[in-house]
Design a protein around this motif. Structure first.
Motif, PDB file in Angstrom:
ATOM      1  N   ALA A 145       0.817  -1.217   0.000  1.00 54.06           N
ATOM      2  CA  ALA A 145       0.000   0.000   0.000  1.00 54.06           C
ATOM      3  C   ALA A 145       0.850   1.267   0.000  1.00 54.06           C
ATOM      4  O   ALA A 145       0.530   2.233  -0.708  1.00 54.06           O
ATOM      5  CB  ALA A 145      -0.944  -0.008   1.202  1.00 54.06           C
ATOM      6  N   THR A 165      -5.816  -4.947   4.226  1.00 57.25           N
ATOM      7  CA  THR A 165      -5.636  -3.577   3.756  1.00 57.25           C
ATOM      8  C   THR A 165      -6.291  -3.414   2.392  1.00 57.25           C
ATOM      9  O   THR A 165      -6.054  -4.211   1.476  1.00 57.25           O
ATOM     10  CB  THR A 165      -4.144  -3.228   3.654  1.00 57.25           C
ATOM     11  OG1 THR A 165      -3.552  -3.354   4.955  1.00 57.25           O
ATOM     12  CG2 THR A 165      -3.958  -1.808   3.163  1.00 57.25           C
ATOM     13  N   THR A 166      -7.112  -2.390   2.276  1.00 55.97           N
ATOM     14  CA  THR A 166      -7.816  -2.160   1.021  1.00 55.97           C
ATOM     15  C   THR A 166      -8.113  -0.674   0.857  1.00 55.97           C
ATOM     16  O   THR A 166      -7.719   0.150   1.679  1.00 55.97           O
ATOM     17  CB  THR A 166      -9.120  -2.987   0.959  1.00 55.97           C
ATOM     18  OG1 THR A 166      -9.664  -2.899  -0.364  1.00 55.97           O
ATOM     19  CG2 THR A 166     -10.143  -2.494   1.960  1.00 55.97           C
ATOM     20  N   ILE A 167      -8.823  -0.337  -0.164  1.00 54.38           N
ATOM     21  CA  ILE A 167      -9.160   1.046  -0.495  1.00 54.38           C
ATOM     22  C   ILE A 167     -10.012   1.682   0.607  1.00 54.38           C
ATOM     23  O   ILE A 167     -10.928   1.046   1.150  1.00 54.38           O
ATOM     24  CB  ILE A 167      -9.921   1.096  -1.831  1.00 54.38           C
ATOM     25  CG1 ILE A 167      -8.973   0.808  -3.003  1.00 54.38           C
ATOM     26  CG2 ILE A 167     -10.603   2.434  -2.036  1.00 54.38           C
ATOM     27  CD1 ILE A 167      -8.057   1.950  -3.348  1.00 54.38           C
ATOM     28  N   TYR A 202      -5.329   3.930   1.284  1.00 53.56           N
ATOM     29  CA  TYR A 202      -5.437   2.550   1.746  1.00 53.56           C
ATOM     30  C   TYR A 202      -5.450   2.528   3.267  1.00 53.56           C
ATOM     31  O   TYR A 202      -4.630   3.173   3.919  1.00 53.56           O
ATOM     32  CB  TYR A 202      -4.276   1.707   1.226  1.00 53.56           C
ATOM     33  CG  TYR A 202      -4.378   1.364  -0.242  1.00 53.56           C
ATOM     34  CD1 TYR A 202      -5.059   0.226  -0.666  1.00 53.56           C
ATOM     35  CD2 TYR A 202      -3.808   2.186  -1.210  1.00 53.56           C
ATOM     36  CE1 TYR A 202      -5.161  -0.080  -2.007  1.00 53.56           C
ATOM     37  CE2 TYR A 202      -3.910   1.887  -2.555  1.00 53.56           C
ATOM     38  CZ  TYR A 202      -4.587   0.750  -2.952  1.00 53.56           C
ATOM     39  OH  TYR A 202      -4.693   0.452  -4.283  1.00 53.56           O
ATOM     40  N   HIS A 215      -9.825  -1.717  -8.892  1.00 56.53           N
ATOM     41  CA  HIS A 215      -9.317  -2.373  -7.685  1.00 56.53           C
ATOM     42  C   HIS A 215     -10.351  -3.347  -7.116  1.00 56.53           C
ATOM     43  O   HIS A 215     -11.473  -2.945  -6.782  1.00 56.53           O
ATOM     44  CB  HIS A 215      -8.974  -1.334  -6.625  1.00 56.53           C
ATOM     45  CG  HIS A 215      -8.369  -1.936  -5.389  1.00 56.53           C
ATOM     46  ND1 HIS A 215      -7.025  -2.192  -5.279  1.00 56.53           N
ATOM     47  CD2 HIS A 215      -8.927  -2.357  -4.227  1.00 56.53           C
ATOM     48  CE1 HIS A 215      -6.781  -2.733  -4.104  1.00 56.53           C
ATOM     49  NE2 HIS A 215      -7.908  -2.848  -3.448  1.00 56.53           N
TER      50      HIS A 215
END
Length: 506
Positions: free
Chosen positions: A79, A140-142, A176, A425
């Motif tokens: 990220a 972990t993501t947007i 992120y 994404h």
């Protein structure tokens, strides 16, 4: 029956009798499928309509088969490099996180025009034994709210963009963030939404207009996905379960062409009987905000019952630039068509940059799949399937696999997005599945499938047996007549031969 051979007339009568029997068997074998189909259609009209008292109604109202939904999340492991240097994200799939799923039709109301209105309520129960970890596992993501704020104001006046920039700067969030599976799926209190609700809308006594929680399945547990009105099939089985209205509307207003807006097909619970391989199956999906369709793939077997297997085709998500039927799904208009493999659902998701696709962008353009490292689309694991018994269209096995993601683009005026490349994404994908129980499969085999198979066998065996019997009788009759003519023309032959027979000497 015993046929005598001493007298010619007795043999002839036997031949005629057996010929008649063979002809009856032949005709009966030919007409058996027609008669059976008439009876079968009558029985289907008694059993299948969605009206109280039928077998199908009870199954439709409260599905007795075990269902589950499995989730796989995509964990971004680089990220910082993505945010600081604009490199390509690298994701690692984590899952499954499994839930037992219970669905039941409620608020059922029948109407005089052979339709029924209802809401389908769903309950989700986490199943730790079938999951790779706990709901508190993190990934972990947007940051969907931050990205959504930038996306929603991209066409606004400069002053609105500047205020958005200042607001995002003051919060100090990143593109992120790390979340638990529970929070991302079922909802959490978001700080940006809370500020907007309490400090901005609250100043005008409008805080009630915004929920400060976000989650992709937020408020889904114990709730319904909308109000359906479908045809019961009581007057016409071909319209069984077909959608008349959804939430009171006769079309989906999110799209720009009549084809894209149409509510075509069923609600996805059942389909009309007597399937045709050449015709796709249509159904309306509230999750996708549009009508979906499945094409025949191949014949299959589920629990010793022959089925037709259908799959969601690549053409369903083809770009409007490639498939003219899909131009209406380009949002906000035909000048904003996305690549093949993704569906822009921002129009029905509060103008957020949400997209829907097949898992791992299966069937998508290379630019979509290669925009993120770590994806491995595989039809065996990521294609949706639907197995139906072809006569009754009873669902035998279902696996609906879809992916939720977002469209990420560069916003040079916002710090968190100034180094970002443009890409699609993936956040997570899910598999909602069920298989018919052994008990229901057994009943279907004995009450329908084996009967249909027996009739099919008789349709071929009886005409063959009847034809053979008739043919033998015809040959026998012709042979007897030829022999009689010969004896009539040369009677002395028979007399001489009888005189020479030593058994006649006394």
């Amino acid at each position: 029956m015993k046929c005598g051979t001493e007298r010619h007339d007795m043999g002839q009568k036997c031949a005629i009798l057996w010929g008649f029997v063979g002809l009856v068997v032949l005709i009966f074998g030919i007409i058996t499928p027609t008669v059976f189909n008439i009876i079968l259609h009558q029985e289907m009209r008694k059993m299948l309509p969605l009206v109280e008292g039928t077998t199908t109604y009870e199954l439709w109202r409260d599905l007795p088969v075990p269902m589950q939904i499995q989730l796989w999340v995509f964990d971004v492991i680089n990220a910082d490099e993505v945010m600081d240097h604009g490199v390509k994200p690298y994701v690692v799939e984590k899952g499954p996180y499994s839930y037992r799923l219970k669905k039941k039709k409620e608020n059922i109301t029948f109407h005089a025009n052979s339709t029924v209105t209802f809401r389908q309520v769903s309950w989700y129960y986490f199943d730790r034994e079938l999951s790779v970890g706990d709901e508190n596992d993190t990934f972990t993501t947007i940051n969907n709210i931050l990205l959504g704020a930038a996306y929603m104001t991209r066409f606004e006046y400069p002053i609105i963009k500047e205020l958005t920039k200042l607001l995002l700067e003051s919060l100090g969030g990143n593109l992120y963030e790390t979340y638990t599976v529970r929070d991302m799926v079922w909802g959490y209190e978001d700080p940006l939404l809370k500020i907007i609700k309490d400090d901005i809308l609250g100043a005008f006594n409008l805080s009630y207009t915004l929920d400060d929680h976000f989650g992709f399945f937020y408020k889904w547990n114990g709730s319904d996905d909308g109000q359906f009105t479908v045809f019961t099939g009581a007057e016409d089985l071909a319209r069984l379960s077909k959608v008349d209205t959804f939430n009171g509307l006769t079309d989906a207003p999110f799209w720009s062409t009549p084809y894209a807006r149409m509510l075509n097909g069923t609600d996805g619970t059942f389909f009309p009987p007597f399937l045709d391989k050449q015709k796709p199956l249509f159904f309306y999906s509230p999750d996708a905000c549009r009508t979906l369709y499945m094409d025949f793939d191949r014949e299959n077997t589920v629990k010793d019952v022959g089925t037709y297997r259908y799959t969601l085709p690549v053409s369903l998500l083809e770009s409007g630039r490639v498939n003219s039927n899909n131009v209406g799904f380009c949002t906000p208009n035909a000048h904003f068509c996305m690549p093949s493999g993704v569906l822009n659902v921002s129009g029905c998701r509060m103008a957020s940059p949400a997209i829907m696709s097949y898992p791992h962008f299966l069937g998508g353009d290379p630019e979509v799949i290669n925009g993120v490292n770590g994806l491995h689309p595989d039809p065996l694991h990521h294609a949706s399937i639907l197995d139906l018994e072809p006569t009754s269209a009873v669902p035998m096995e279902v696996a609906m696999r879809l992916q939720i993601g977002v469209y990420v683009s560069n916003f040079s005026n916002i710090r968190q997005l100034e180094h970002t490349r443009t890409y699609f994404h993936p956040i997570f994908w899910f598999n909602e599945s069920t298989v018919i129980t052994d008990d229901l499969a057994g009943r279907l085999r004995t009450e329908l499938v084996e009967v249909v198979q027996a009739v099919s066998v008789l349709h071929y065996v009886l005409p063959c047996v009847g034809a053979v019997v008739v043919l033998i009788c015809v040959v026998y009759t012709l042979h007897r007549r030829k022999r009689q003519r010969k004896n009539t023309e040369h009677p002395e032959t028979e007399t001489d031969s009888r005189d020479d027979d030593p058994r006649l000497v006394t």
